[in-house]
Scaffold this active site. Structure first.
Site, PDB file in Angstrom:
ATOM      1  CB  SER A   1      -0.929   0.020   1.211  1.00 33.90           C
ATOM      2  OG  SER A   1      -1.589   1.271   1.332  1.00 33.90           O
TER       3      SER A   1
ATOM      4  CE1 TYR B   1      -4.215  -2.505   5.338  1.00 30.65           C
ATOM      5  CE2 TYR B   1      -3.294  -0.380   4.719  1.00 30.65           C
ATOM      6  CZ  TYR B   1      -3.886  -1.569   4.365  1.00 30.65           C
ATOM      7  OH  TYR B   1      -4.150  -1.835   3.035  1.00 30.65           O
TER       8      TYR B   1
END
Length: 366
Positions: A230, A243
């Site tokens: 990401s 995350y």
């Protein structure tokens, strides 16, 4: 582990949002139009040809300027091709009659779209997931099998590999896509939430790589490893500490894996293994349901179908590389070289640290 099941087909029933026409105009759309028009070598060389058709002499300044512009665009395109070849090496041979694709977290979201894409091509696909898809079975998914497997546990991954080799053959393409998100402030995270995020988003990649990489190394035509990380792994964001930390670990893991495969002491067959790093921005999947994009023009939401198409394209070419969507995800690393005061201004203007304020918990994709 439960016996493999046929993966059921997914047909999206999401309604088309009622938005004004200008809401669909993004910087990515403008960049794509420019890349396929005035910045494309073929189109650039049409300009001097058009001038000649209008009887402009060879000595006219307009003709000289247009030729210089076309030559510059062509040279830039050639240098990009050369850079790609020097960076990633020659492509490996792809034989879709023999390829077996393994996708973690393929029962929903991006992994589901990738599974359906390869299924429509008639490619053998194995999906590793802890949950079953929700839609009814259809004829378009006969080549996809679901293996109930918690990829955060290496014992289950190893058992799944044995079942896949028995049912479909040796895996040749590994797409590490499984993920989950908590979306809570650091002080609100429980130890179990942190462990779940790290085990699913980061540790699972170690498990699948250690399990499937030896098979890819022994394949005469090599294999491809896709790491779905990401853009948050590069910039971080408020309420996403666990995350972002996991995704940053994936980026470092992928870089280290690429270095090991290219080192003189790499195991036999490493030269035939290709690696693809995927660093998308906000995805329009259930994982980030409720998150509002700060800027629909500069940072549009990336649809799973669009990102899957780019991943499939790179895998089809048989090369290593990186896939970053939308446009800003390719250049976000530039922020790291700016003074921190300018970085703070950029983060405030982009709204990246306010995006999770409307997060409703999302839907976990493991």
């Amino acid at each position: 582990m439960a016996s493999p099941q046929r993966l059921k087909s997914h047909v999206s029933t999401r309604a088309v949002p009622d938005k004004p026409w200008h809401a669909y105009i993004t910087i990515d759309l403008l960049a794509a139009v420019l890349a396929r028009s005035v910045f494309h070598p073929f189109i650039a060389w049409l300009i001097p040809l058009c001038l000649r058709s209008l009887s402009y002499p060879y000595s006219h300044p307009y003709f000289h300027y247009s030729c210089a512009y076309a030559a510059g665009v062509t040279l830039f395109a050639l240098l990009c091709k050369l850079d790609k070849r020097l960076a990633w090496g020659p492509p490996r041979k792809i034989n879709w009659d023999e390829e077996v694709v393994v996708i973690t977290g393929g029962a929903g979201g991006l992994g589901r779209v990738l599974a359906e894409t390869y299924s429509m091509r008639g490619v053998s696909v194995a999906v590793l997931d802890i949950r079953e898809p929700e839609e009814a079975e259809s004829e378009g998914m006969q080549n996809v099998r679901l293996y109930r497997c918690d990829v955060s546990k290496i014992e289950e991954v190893r058992r799944a590999k044995e079942e896949i080799e028995k049912d479909l053959g040796p895996p040749t393409i590994l797409i590490n896509n499984a993920g989950t998100v908590s979306g809570a402030p650091l002080l609100s995270l429980t130890p179990s939430q942190i462990n779940l995020t790290l085990q699913t988003n980061l540790h699972s990649h170690f498990h699948t790589l250690q399990t499937f990489l030896p098979t890819l190394l022994t394949n005469p035509d090599g294999g491809t490893i896709v790491t779905v990380a990401s853009v948050l792994g590069r910039i971080g964001a408020a309420n996403l500490t666990d995350y972002a930390a996991a995704k940053a670990g994936l980026i470092a893991l992928h870089a280290s894996l690429r270095a090991e495969l290219a080192s003189p002491s790499a195991p036999a067959g490493a030269e035939n293994v290709r690696t693809v790093l995927v660093t998308p921005g906000q995805l329009g999947t259930a994982l980030f349901a409720g998150v509002q994009t700060p800027s629909a023009f500069l940072g549009p939401v990336v649809e799973a179908v669009e990102l899957a198409g780019e991943i499939v394209r790179v895998v089809d070419e048989g090369v290593s590389g990186e896939v970053s969507l939308p446009l800003y995800a390719r250049w976000v690393g530039v922020l790291g070289v700016l003074p921190y005061s300018m970085q703070r201004v950029a983060r405030w203007a982009s709204g990246v640290d306010r995006a999770m304020e409307g997060f409703g918990g999302g839907k976990k994709e493991r």
